[in-house]
Design a protein around this motif. Structure first.
Motif, PDB file in Angstrom:
ATOM      1  N   LYS A 146      41.020  43.109  34.182  1.00  0.00           N
ATOM      2  CA  LYS A 146      41.566  44.397  33.857  1.00  0.00           C
ATOM      3  C   LYS A 146      40.592  45.613  33.352  1.00  0.00           C
ATOM      4  O   LYS A 146      39.763  45.275  32.521  1.00  0.00           O
ATOM      5  CB  LYS A 146      42.492  44.071  32.328  1.00  0.00           C
ATOM      6  CG  LYS A 146      43.408  45.222  31.895  1.00  0.00           C
ATOM      7  CD  LYS A 146      44.244  44.857  30.825  1.00  0.00           C
ATOM      8  CE  LYS A 146      45.168  46.064  30.308  1.00  0.00           C
ATOM      9  NZ  LYS A 146      46.057  46.314  31.220  1.00  0.00           N
ATOM     10  N   LYS A 147      40.779  46.604  33.930  1.00  0.00           N
ATOM     11  CA  LYS A 147      40.128  47.942  33.697  1.00  0.00           C
ATOM     12  C   LYS A 147      38.625  47.787  34.401  1.00  0.00           C
ATOM     13  O   LYS A 147      37.885  48.649  33.904  1.00  0.00           O
ATOM     14  CB  LYS A 147      40.044  48.710  32.277  1.00  0.00           C
ATOM     15  CG  LYS A 147      41.475  48.859  31.690  1.00  0.00           C
ATOM     16  CD  LYS A 147      41.453  49.453  30.402  1.00  0.00           C
ATOM     17  CE  LYS A 147      42.830  49.652  29.925  1.00  0.00           C
ATOM     18  NZ  LYS A 147      42.720  50.377  28.467  1.00  0.00           N
ATOM     19  N   ARG A 148      38.332  46.685  34.991  1.00  0.00           N
ATOM     20  CA  ARG A 148      36.917  46.554  35.517  1.00  0.00           C
ATOM     21  C   ARG A 148      37.033  46.318  37.096  1.00  0.00           C
ATOM     22  O   ARG A 148      36.201  47.089  37.752  1.00  0.00           O
ATOM     23  CB  ARG A 148      36.260  45.421  34.859  1.00  0.00           C
ATOM     24  CG  ARG A 148      34.914  45.117  35.127  1.00  0.00           C
ATOM     25  CD  ARG A 148      34.050  43.970  34.450  1.00  0.00           C
ATOM     26  NE  ARG A 148      32.949  43.854  34.487  1.00  0.00           N
ATOM     27  CZ  ARG A 148      32.182  42.914  34.639  1.00  0.00           C
ATOM     28  NH1 ARG A 148      32.696  41.722  34.560  1.00  0.00           N
ATOM     29  NH2 ARG A 148      30.820  42.938  34.550  1.00  0.00           N
ATOM     30  N   LEU A 149      37.871  45.584  37.657  1.00  0.00           N
ATOM     31  CA  LEU A 149      37.484  45.373  39.170  1.00  0.00           C
ATOM     32  C   LEU A 149      38.909  44.732  39.786  1.00  0.00           C
ATOM     33  O   LEU A 149      39.674  43.934  38.882  1.00  0.00           O
ATOM     34  CB  LEU A 149      36.416  44.418  39.463  1.00  0.00           C
ATOM     35  CG  LEU A 149      36.511  43.034  38.772  1.00  0.00           C
ATOM     36  CD1 LEU A 149      37.101  41.984  40.011  1.00  0.00           C
ATOM     37  CD2 LEU A 149      34.994  42.532  38.562  1.00  0.00           C
ATOM     38  N   ILE A 150      39.243  45.000  40.828  1.00  0.00           N
ATOM     39  CA  ILE A 150      40.253  44.296  41.520  1.00  0.00           C
ATOM     40  C   ILE A 150      39.672  44.134  43.139  1.00  0.00           C
ATOM     41  O   ILE A 150      39.311  45.000  43.616  1.00  0.00           O
ATOM     42  CB  ILE A 150      41.441  44.895  41.765  1.00  0.00           C
ATOM     43  CG1 ILE A 150      42.465  44.181  42.278  1.00  0.00           C
ATOM     44  CG2 ILE A 150      41.334  46.424  42.237  1.00  0.00           C
ATOM     45  CD1 ILE A 150      44.068  44.709  42.066  1.00  0.00           C
ATOM     46  N   THR A 151      39.760  42.981  43.784  1.00  0.00           N
ATOM     47  CA  THR A 151      39.347  42.751  45.063  1.00  0.00           C
ATOM     48  C   THR A 151      40.421  42.007  46.008  1.00  0.00           C
ATOM     49  O   THR A 151      41.316  41.364  45.401  1.00  0.00           O
ATOM     50  CB  THR A 151      37.788  41.873  44.888  1.00  0.00           C
ATOM     51  OG1 THR A 151      38.095  40.763  45.030  1.00  0.00           O
ATOM     52  CG2 THR A 151      36.963  42.577  44.310  1.00  0.00           C
ATOM     53  N   VAL A 152      40.207  42.059  47.270  1.00  0.00           N
ATOM     54  CA  VAL A 152      40.866  41.198  48.309  1.00  0.00           C
ATOM     55  C   VAL A 152      39.993  40.847  49.387  1.00  0.00           C
ATOM     56  O   VAL A 152      39.275  41.694  49.755  1.00  0.00           O
ATOM     57  CB  VAL A 152      42.237  41.914  48.873  1.00  0.00           C
ATOM     58  CG1 VAL A 152      43.270  41.929  47.655  1.00  0.00           C
ATOM     59  CG2 VAL A 152      42.062  43.158  49.185  1.00  0.00           C
ATOM     60  N   ARG A 191      42.588  28.906  54.514  1.00  0.00           N
ATOM     61  CA  ARG A 191      41.097  28.793  54.987  1.00  0.00           C
ATOM     62  C   ARG A 191      40.294  29.679  54.150  1.00  0.00           C
ATOM     63  O   ARG A 191      38.803  29.791  54.270  1.00  0.00           O
ATOM     64  CB  ARG A 191      41.059  29.597  56.315  1.00  0.00           C
ATOM     65  CG  ARG A 191      41.898  28.736  57.399  1.00  0.00           C
ATOM     66  CD  ARG A 191      41.286  29.323  58.866  1.00  0.00           C
ATOM     67  NE  ARG A 191      41.812  28.451  59.943  1.00  0.00           N
ATOM     68  CZ  ARG A 191      41.377  28.474  61.070  1.00  0.00           C
ATOM     69  NH1 ARG A 191      40.919  29.622  61.561  1.00  0.00           N
ATOM     70  NH2 ARG A 191      42.019  27.623  61.966  1.00  0.00           N
ATOM     71  N   CYS A 192      40.833  30.155  53.017  1.00  0.00           N
ATOM     72  CA  CYS A 192      39.780  30.783  51.966  1.00  0.00           C
ATOM     73  C   CYS A 192      40.672  30.773  50.506  1.00  0.00           C
ATOM     74  O   CYS A 192      41.541  31.035  50.384  1.00  0.00           O
ATOM     75  CB  CYS A 192      39.869  32.200  52.498  1.00  0.00           C
ATOM     76  SG  CYS A 192      39.150  33.278  51.071  1.00  0.00           S
ATOM     77  N   ASP A 193      39.645  29.885  49.637  1.00  0.00           N
ATOM     78  CA  ASP A 193      40.280  29.508  48.358  1.00  0.00           C
ATOM     79  C   ASP A 193      40.130  31.011  47.390  1.00  0.00           C
ATOM     80  O   ASP A 193      41.012  30.962  46.403  1.00  0.00           O
ATOM     81  CB  ASP A 193      39.281  28.605  47.831  1.00  0.00           C
ATOM     82  CG  ASP A 193      39.427  27.144  48.140  1.00  0.00           C
ATOM     83  OD1 ASP A 193      40.439  26.912  48.915  1.00  0.00           O
ATOM     84  OD2 ASP A 193      38.404  26.331  48.211  1.00  0.00           O
ATOM     85  N   VAL A 194      39.232  31.775  47.714  1.00  0.00           N
ATOM     86  CA  VAL A 194      39.167  33.021  46.743  1.00  0.00           C
ATOM     87  C   VAL A 194      39.360  34.287  47.529  1.00  0.00           C
ATOM     88  O   VAL A 194      38.758  35.056  48.420  1.00  0.00           O
ATOM     89  CB  VAL A 194      37.516  33.183  46.240  1.00  0.00           C
ATOM     90  CG1 VAL A 194      37.395  34.438  45.275  1.00  0.00           C
ATOM     91  CG2 VAL A 194      37.085  31.780  45.646  1.00  0.00           C
ATOM     92  N   GLN A 195      40.789  34.593  47.546  1.00  0.00           N
ATOM     93  CA  GLN A 195      41.330  35.532  48.110  1.00  0.00           C
ATOM     94  C   GLN A 195      41.419  36.985  47.634  1.00  0.00           C
ATOM     95  O   GLN A 195      41.980  37.950  48.000  1.00  0.00           O
ATOM     96  CB  GLN A 195      42.868  35.260  48.799  1.00  0.00           C
ATOM     97  CG  GLN A 195      42.931  34.249  49.930  1.00  0.00           C
ATOM     98  CD  GLN A 195      42.456  35.144  51.135  1.00  0.00           C
ATOM     99  OE1 GLN A 195      42.575  36.429  51.087  1.00  0.00           O
ATOM    100  NE2 GLN A 195      42.361  34.588  52.502  1.00  0.00           N
ATOM    101  N   GLY A 196      41.402  36.769  46.153  1.00  0.00           N
ATOM    102  CA  GLY A 196      41.362  38.135  45.217  1.00  0.00           C
ATOM    103  C   GLY A 196      40.967  37.752  43.918  1.00  0.00           C
ATOM    104  O   GLY A 196      41.330  36.755  43.283  1.00  0.00           O
ATOM    105  N   MET A 197      40.369  38.826  43.422  1.00  0.00           N
ATOM    106  CA  MET A 197      39.725  38.872  41.795  1.00  0.00           C
ATOM    107  C   MET A 197      40.124  39.975  41.185  1.00  0.00           C
ATOM    108  O   MET A 197      40.484  41.058  41.933  1.00  0.00           O
ATOM    109  CB  MET A 197      38.281  38.609  41.855  1.00  0.00           C
ATOM    110  CG  MET A 197      37.621  37.614  42.815  1.00  0.00           C
ATOM    111  SD  MET A 197      35.972  37.478  42.432  1.00  0.00           S
ATOM    112  CE  MET A 197      35.380  39.020  43.453  1.00  0.00           C
TER     113      MET A 197
END
Length: 250
Positions: A189-195, A180-186
């Motif tokens: 390096k040394k800049r960003l991490i998401t879920v 249900r979600c194509d973009v689950q995390g980004m």
């Protein structure tokens, strides 16, 4: 002795009911999560993790933000609000996020709504998914980079959203997807991490949200029943938190 890791948690919402009584605000929930992640890194990796100095900022009601010179990382929490709305506090949050992205020392972490705000700050479209709500413990199929960062082949994580980032920004490495979600995390390096999911949630918190939204008619009977059947399943919140800690120490 290493200086503490200074983390600013931007509280983009207020918990409800029993969760609010127990934790006060989402900042305390993330403090507990990050401490558990730090301990997991110490035990699994044998790495000396500095003490965590977690500071909380209510960006909805107080609209107060940290000075970037005084923090090492900024974490954007989840929220019941829409990441694509143009309320003054949301626009201010997007501009602050762009400010963090424009420098190269302070790291950026996004969870659910926070993940979407970072996507929006990176000029990606955010909005309602036509696939409906994604709730409760859900498997997230990982990319190679996702498996490397989280240390597992597949992440099970609590979800509570129907808004999404539609596409991955070209600057990031994708971490995973779900039906249900194509973009689950980004990740960058040394800049960003998401879920997109909620590593800070547990069965009690999500049960309360499912009950509340079912009573209000936000969730139909099928969504509620399906979510409650999965709400006590194992989830990898600590593994995700450990990845946040490793990211901040890169």
């Amino acid at each position: 002795m290493s200086p503490p890791l200074r983390i600013a948690v931007l509280e983009c919402d207020t918990p409800i009911g029993r969760t609010k009584e127990k934790y006060g605000g989402y900042g305390n929930l993330f403090k507990e999560l990050l401490q558990n992640g730090a301990q997991a890194v110490r035990e699994k990796d044998g790495t000396a993790v500095p003490e965590l100095d977690v500071r909380k900022y209510d960006v909805v009601n107080d609209e107060i933000y940290p000075e970037l010179e005084g923090v090492d990382a900024v974490l954007l929490s989840g929220s019941r609000h829409n990441s694509f709305d143009d309320e003054i506090w949301i626009l201010k949050l997007v501009e602050f996020t762009k400010k963090v992205l424009a420098q190269d020392r302070v790291r950026l972490i996004g969870v659910c709504f926070g993940h979407q705000i970072i996507g929006r700050a990176l000029e990606q479209e955010v909005g309602r998914s036509d696939r409906g709500w994604e709730v409760s413990v859900t498997p997230m199929e990982l990319t190679e980079k996702g498996r490397e960062l989280f240390g597992v082949q597949e992440v099970a994580i609590h979800q509570m959203h129907r808004d999404v980032v539609y596409t991955y920004p070209p600057s990031v490495e994708p971490l995973g997807h779900s039906p249900r979600c194509d973009v689950q995390g980004m990740y960058e390096k040394k800049r960003l991490i998401t879920v997109q999911g909620h590593p800070e949630f547990n069965g009690d918190i999500v049960s309360e949200l499912l009950d509340s939204r079912h009573e209000k008619g936000i969730f139909d009977d099928g969504t509620y029943k399906d979510g409650m059947e999965r709400v006590r399943k194992h989830h990898d919140g600590v593994a995700v938190s450990a990845a946040f800690i490793r990211f901040m120490m890169e």
